[in-house]
Write a protein that holds these residues in place. Structure first.
Motif, PDB file in Angstrom:
ATOM      1  N   GLY A 113      82.928  40.289  55.083  1.00 37.72           N
ATOM      2  CA  GLY A 113      82.343  39.138  55.759  1.00 37.72           C
ATOM      3  C   GLY A 113      81.602  38.208  54.828  1.00 37.72           C
ATOM      4  N   ARG A 114      81.369  38.641  53.599  1.00 33.49           N
ATOM      5  CA  ARG A 114      80.669  37.795  52.640  1.00 33.49           C
ATOM      6  C   ARG A 114      81.686  36.977  51.847  1.00 33.49           C
ATOM      7  NH1 ARG A 114      75.926  41.301  49.879  1.00 33.49           N
ATOM      8  NH2 ARG A 114      75.110  39.206  49.555  1.00 33.49           N
ATOM      9  N   THR A 115      81.240  35.895  51.249  1.00 30.81           N
ATOM     10  CA  THR A 115      82.157  35.039  50.498  1.00 30.81           C
ATOM     11  C   THR A 115      82.595  35.732  49.211  1.00 30.81           C
ATOM     12  OG1 THR A 115      80.465  33.928  49.162  1.00 30.81           O
ATOM     13  CG2 THR A 115      80.915  33.027  51.367  1.00 30.81           C
ATOM     14  N   GLY A 116      83.647  35.192  48.589  1.00 29.10           N
ATOM     15  CA  GLY A 116      84.156  35.787  47.362  1.00 29.10           C
ATOM     16  C   GLY A 116      83.119  35.868  46.260  1.00 29.10           C
ATOM     17  N   ALA A 117      82.368  34.790  46.068  1.00 29.24           N
ATOM     18  CA  ALA A 117      81.344  34.784  45.028  1.00 29.24           C
ATOM     19  C   ALA A 117      80.265  35.810  45.329  1.00 29.24           C
ATOM     20  CB  ALA A 117      80.737  33.395  44.901  1.00 29.24           C
ATOM     21  N   GLU A 118      79.868  35.912  46.591  1.00 35.01           N
ATOM     22  CA  GLU A 118      78.871  36.906  46.983  1.00 35.01           C
ATOM     23  C   GLU A 118      79.393  38.324  46.742  1.00 35.01           C
ATOM     24  OE1 GLU A 118      76.742  34.290  50.561  1.00 35.01           O
ATOM     25  OE2 GLU A 118      78.338  35.726  51.028  1.00 35.01           O
ATOM     26  N   CYS A 119      80.664  38.543  47.033  1.00 39.17           N
ATOM     27  CA  CYS A 119      81.260  39.869  46.818  1.00 39.17           C
ATOM     28  C   CYS A 119      81.237  40.261  45.347  1.00 39.17           C
ATOM     29  CB  CYS A 119      82.702  39.889  47.318  1.00 39.17           C
ATOM     30  SG  CYS A 119      82.886  39.843  49.114  1.00 39.17           S
ATOM     31  N   MET A 120      81.583  39.325  44.477  1.00 36.92           N
ATOM     32  CA  MET A 120      81.611  39.636  43.056  1.00 36.92           C
ATOM     33  C   MET A 120      80.213  39.910  42.506  1.00 36.92           C
ATOM     34  SD  MET A 120      84.477  40.106  41.805  1.00 36.92           S
ATOM     35  CE  MET A 120      86.120  40.049  42.517  1.00 36.92           C
TER      36      MET A 120
ATOM     37  N   ALA B   2      82.446  33.847  39.028  1.00 38.05           N
ATOM     38  CA  ALA B   2      82.627  34.629  40.251  1.00 38.05           C
ATOM     39  C   ALA B   2      83.920  34.262  40.965  1.00 38.05           C
ATOM     40  CB  ALA B   2      81.424  34.420  41.173  1.00 38.05           C
ATOM     41  N   TRP B   3      84.213  32.960  41.065  1.00 37.00           N
ATOM     42  CA  TRP B   3      85.424  32.547  41.778  1.00 37.00           C
ATOM     43  C   TRP B   3      86.683  32.853  40.974  1.00 37.00           C
ATOM     44  CZ3 TRP B   3      85.496  32.233  46.673  1.00 37.00           C
ATOM     45  CH2 TRP B   3      84.364  31.828  47.382  1.00 37.00           C
ATOM     46  N   ALA B   4      86.594  32.837  39.651  1.00 36.12           N
ATOM     47  CA  ALA B   4      87.744  33.245  38.836  1.00 36.12           C
ATOM     48  C   ALA B   4      88.046  34.723  39.048  1.00 36.12           C
ATOM     49  CB  ALA B   4      87.469  32.966  37.361  1.00 36.12           C
ATOM     50  N   LEU B   5      87.016  35.523  39.148  1.00 37.10           N
ATOM     51  CA  LEU B   5      87.204  36.961  39.379  1.00 37.10           C
ATOM     52  C   LEU B   5      87.773  37.232  40.772  1.00 37.10           C
ATOM     53  CD1 LEU B   5      83.916  38.263  37.734  1.00 37.10           C
ATOM     54  CD2 LEU B   5      86.244  38.799  36.959  1.00 37.10           C
TER      55      LEU B   5
ATOM     56  N   GLU C  26      77.854  41.216  44.210  1.00 41.46           N
ATOM     57  CA  GLU C  26      77.525  42.529  44.739  1.00 41.46           C
ATOM     58  C   GLU C  26      78.216  43.619  43.930  1.00 41.46           C
ATOM     59  OE1 GLU C  26      75.352  44.901  47.298  1.00 41.46           O
ATOM     60  OE2 GLU C  26      75.352  42.706  47.295  1.00 41.46           O
ATOM     61  N   LEU C  27      79.469  43.383  43.571  1.00 43.18           N
ATOM     62  CA  LEU C  27      80.224  44.377  42.802  1.00 43.18           C
ATOM     63  C   LEU C  27      79.656  44.560  41.407  1.00 43.18           C
ATOM     64  CD1 LEU C  27      82.721  46.236  42.452  1.00 43.18           C
ATOM     65  CD2 LEU C  27      83.978  44.203  41.690  1.00 43.18           C
ATOM     66  N   PHE C  28      79.416  43.467  40.707  1.00 47.52           N
ATOM     67  CA  PHE C  28      78.958  43.548  39.322  1.00 47.52           C
ATOM     68  C   PHE C  28      77.443  43.712  39.212  1.00 47.52           C
ATOM     69  CE2 PHE C  28      83.166  41.788  38.672  1.00 47.52           C
ATOM     70  CZ  PHE C  28      83.564  42.377  37.467  1.00 47.52           C
ATOM     71  N   GLN C  29      76.756  43.520  40.340  1.00 45.98           N
ATOM     72  CA  GLN C  29      75.296  43.697  40.385  1.00 45.98           C
ATOM     73  C   GLN C  29      74.579  42.816  39.358  1.00 45.98           C
ATOM     74  OE1 GLN C  29      73.199  45.953  42.611  1.00 45.98           O
ATOM     75  NE2 GLN C  29      75.026  45.162  43.639  1.00 45.98           N
ATOM     76  N   ARG C  30      75.051  41.571  39.263  1.00 48.28           N
ATOM     77  CA  ARG C  30      74.356  40.596  38.432  1.00 48.28           C
ATOM     78  C   ARG C  30      74.651  39.191  38.967  1.00 48.28           C
ATOM     79  NH1 ARG C  30      77.782  38.567  34.210  1.00 48.28           N
ATOM     80  NH2 ARG C  30      79.743  39.727  34.020  1.00 48.28           N
ATOM     81  N   ASP C  31      73.874  38.235  38.528  1.00 48.44           N
ATOM     82  CA  ASP C  31      73.959  36.883  39.053  1.00 48.44           C
ATOM     83  C   ASP C  31      75.032  36.097  38.309  1.00 48.44           C
ATOM     84  OD1 ASP C  31      73.468  34.651  40.540  1.00 48.44           O
ATOM     85  OD2 ASP C  31      71.724  34.017  39.376  1.00 48.44           O
ATOM     86  N   LEU C  32      76.279  36.301  38.684  1.00 48.71           N
ATOM     87  CA  LEU C  32      77.394  35.604  38.056  1.00 48.71           C
ATOM     88  C   LEU C  32      77.341  34.111  38.366  1.00 48.71           C
ATOM     89  CD1 LEU C  32      80.190  38.096  39.129  1.00 48.71           C
ATOM     90  CD2 LEU C  32      79.278  37.873  36.823  1.00 48.71           C
ATOM     91  N   ALA C  33      77.709  33.295  37.396  1.00 49.91           N
ATOM     92  CA  ALA C  33      77.867  31.869  37.643  1.00 49.91           C
ATOM     93  C   ALA C  33      79.022  31.653  38.615  1.00 49.91           C
ATOM     94  CB  ALA C  33      78.139  31.135  36.336  1.00 49.91           C
TER      95      ALA C  33
END
Length: 223
Positions: free
Chosen positions: A46-53, A66-69, A55-62
């Motif tokens: 239910g979370r957006t792609g950037a939010e998911c990434m 995040a969207w590339a991942l 959460e997965l990597f446990q860091r504040d991705l740009a």
């Protein structure tokens, strides 16, 4: 009076959640991450792609990273699900009947535009939902209500006149925060996991709604 129905996409319109889980496992292994898939799905569905990434990597991705991942991960998902694509049983028949009842139909998903295009190309809904809001349009993901509220705005429908169809706890909560009623589609969670004072039905699939004449019980607003 019911003005509109708003459908989540994954697990609600299409039977895709198992394939999302498998693509997360493949993606995580490729990036050297060890994950507990049930926990990850609980935290991200239910979370957006950037939010998911993040959460997965446990860091504040740009955002760009995040969207590339997520693009990489979702390509894995589409490659796996495409050959065995399936709707949640009865969805297209229910969608057609809802249109015949004069309801406005919208779609509110945390999925991005590429997954939305993938799904709509397979479902071939005629016509497609009148309003479609995805998770890459700048809105916070569920359980925040922004995606559903934007669908209602585009449909020119009041929040109280909308019924949300959802398969995940974050989506059910987002509907509550939006001031909307909800129907729990129990394709990936139990009725207890999707319970709430605003949940007016909990079903396994759309055949149950069709067989119970759910649409006929609604007082449909006419414009």
């Amino acid at each position: 009076m019911t003005e509109a129905l708003i459908f989540d996409m994954d697990g609600t319109m299409i039977d895709s959640m198992g394939h999302h889980a498998q693509s997360w496992l493949v993606f995580a292994k490729k990036h050297g991450l060890r994950i507990e898939i049930d926990d990850l799905m609980r935290r991200t569905t239910g979370r957006t792609g950037a939010e998911c990434m993040r959460e997965l990597f446990q860091r504040d991705l740009a955002n760009d990273e995040a969207w590339a991942l997520i693009a990489e991960k979702e390509q894995l998902y589409r490659e796996r699900f495409g050959p065995v694509f399936a709707e949640v049983a009865g969805f297209k028949a229910f969608y057609a009947q809802a249109l015949a009842h004069g309801l406005k139909l919208g779609m509110g998903t945390a999925g991005d535009r590429h997954n939305i295009a993938f799904v709509l190309s397979h479902l071939q809904l005629a016509p497609p939902p009148r309003a479609i809001v995805g998770g890459d349009e700048g809105h916070p993901g569920k359980p925040e209500p922004a995606i559903f509220l934007e669908v209602a705005r585009q449909l020119n429908a009041s929040a109280g006149g909308c019924i949300v169809f959802e398969d995940a706890p974050f989506g059910i909560e987002a509907a509550r925060r939006a001031g909307m009623l909800a129907v729990a589609i129990c394709s990936s969670h139990t009725p207890d996991q999707l319970a709430g004072p605003h949940v007016i039905a909990a079903v396994r699939d759309y055949h149950e709604l069709l067989n119970s004449n759910f649409l006929e019980t609604l007082h449909v607003a006419t414009s």
